[in-house]
Design an enzyme around this catalytic site. Structure first.
Site, mmCIF file in Angstrom:
data_model
loop_
_atom_site.group_PDB
_atom_site.id
_atom_site.type_symbol
_atom_site.label_atom_id
_atom_site.label_comp_id
_atom_site.label_asym_id
_atom_site.label_seq_id
_atom_site.Cartn_x
_atom_site.Cartn_y
_atom_site.Cartn_z
ATOM 1 N N ASP A 19 0.781 -1.320 -0.046
ATOM 2 C CA ASP A 19 -0.115 0.108 -0.098
ATOM 3 C C ASP A 19 0.733 1.249 -0.067
ATOM 4 O OD1 ASP A 19 -1.778 -2.054 0.357
ATOM 5 O OD2 ASP A 19 -2.552 -1.469 2.201
ATOM 6 N N LYS A 84 -7.247 -3.843 -3.192
ATOM 7 C CA LYS A 84 -7.969 -4.573 -1.827
ATOM 8 C C LYS A 84 -8.843 -3.316 -0.925
ATOM 9 C CE LYS A 84 -3.877 -4.557 1.108
ATOM 10 N NZ LYS A 84 -4.247 -3.573 2.225
ATOM 11 N N CYS A 129 -1.989 -2.706 8.190
ATOM 12 C CA CYS A 129 -1.888 -3.506 7.225
ATOM 13 C C CYS A 129 -0.557 -4.395 7.321
ATOM 14 C CB CYS A 129 -1.972 -3.029 5.764
ATOM 15 S SG CYS A 129 -3.222 -1.760 5.554
#
Length: 216
Positions: A19, A84, A129
């Site tokens: 990310d 996602k 994450c």
């Protein structure tokens, strides 16, 4: 057969880029240094033929992977580039690409497609994450190397707590340069010149990242 343990050397590396997106530039602590570390590892992944897995979080709202990394996200070693909503990178699409293994599986490279991965993870946020990805990979029987000079969060204080938790959970917290030379293993390897040259060229960026991220 030997169980996967933290004491074993890297044998089956994979690089996870979590990310690292444009919209996070003003929000993440020392984001540019994290990007520099990630770029170095991505550059090394091509000559070393390390599989690369990339995710973005809600790309339509938070932007694509940062421009510095995009040139290195092509080629057969880039196995996935997945958008996602899950916080973990272990989405159904990525999990389908991972070896089927278990926490007691062998880490012998001769064991074929069931060889656990040695996942090297960089990205954001360390406590969200990156943490959830690491825990999911550990639960699947893979080893995880969290790159201390390549992960960050909006709040600086979250990093140390998250890294301590992940170390306790069984992850290995280390640095980008240590990982590259462990993967090489031998200065006689054909890739040594390219990787050692990359390390030399990024010496100042590495020092800067270590100075802010690795005073643990």
């Amino acid at each position: 057969m030997a169980a996967v343990t933290k004491a074993m050397r890297i044998r089956n590396p994979a690089l996870f880029i979590c990310d690292i997106q444009e919209k996070f530039r003003p929000a993440i602590y020392e984001y540019q240094k994290l990007i520099s570390t990630s770029e170095k590892l991505l550059k090394a992944s091509s000559p070393l033929q390390i599989p690369v897995f990339v995710t973005t979080q809600n790309r339509a709202r938070l932007g694509d992977t940062v421009s510095e990394l995009k040139p290195y996200l092509t080629g057969p070693h880039v196995r996935a580039d997945v958008d996602k909503t899950l916080f973990s990178m272990v989405t159904p699409e990525i999990r389908a690409l991972l070896p089927e293994t278990s926490p007691t599986a062998s880490n012998d490279a001769s064991s074929g497609n069931n060889t656990p991965l040695d996942v090297i993870i960089v990205g954001i946020e360390t406590h969200i994450c990156v943490t959830q990805t690491t825990l999911d990979l550990l639960a699947l029987g893979h080893r995880v190397y969290v790159v201390a000079d390549g992960v960050s969060s909006c709040n600086e204080g979250e990093r140390g707590i998250a890294l301590a938790r992940l170390r306790d959970a069984g992850a290995i917290v280390t640095t980008s340069e240590s990982l590259l030379f462990e993967i090489l293993g031998d200065a006689k390897r054909g890739e040594f010149k390219a990787v050692s040259g990359l390390v030399k060229d990024t010496k100042e960026q590495t020092k800067g990242a270590l100075d802010v991220f690795c005073k643990i």
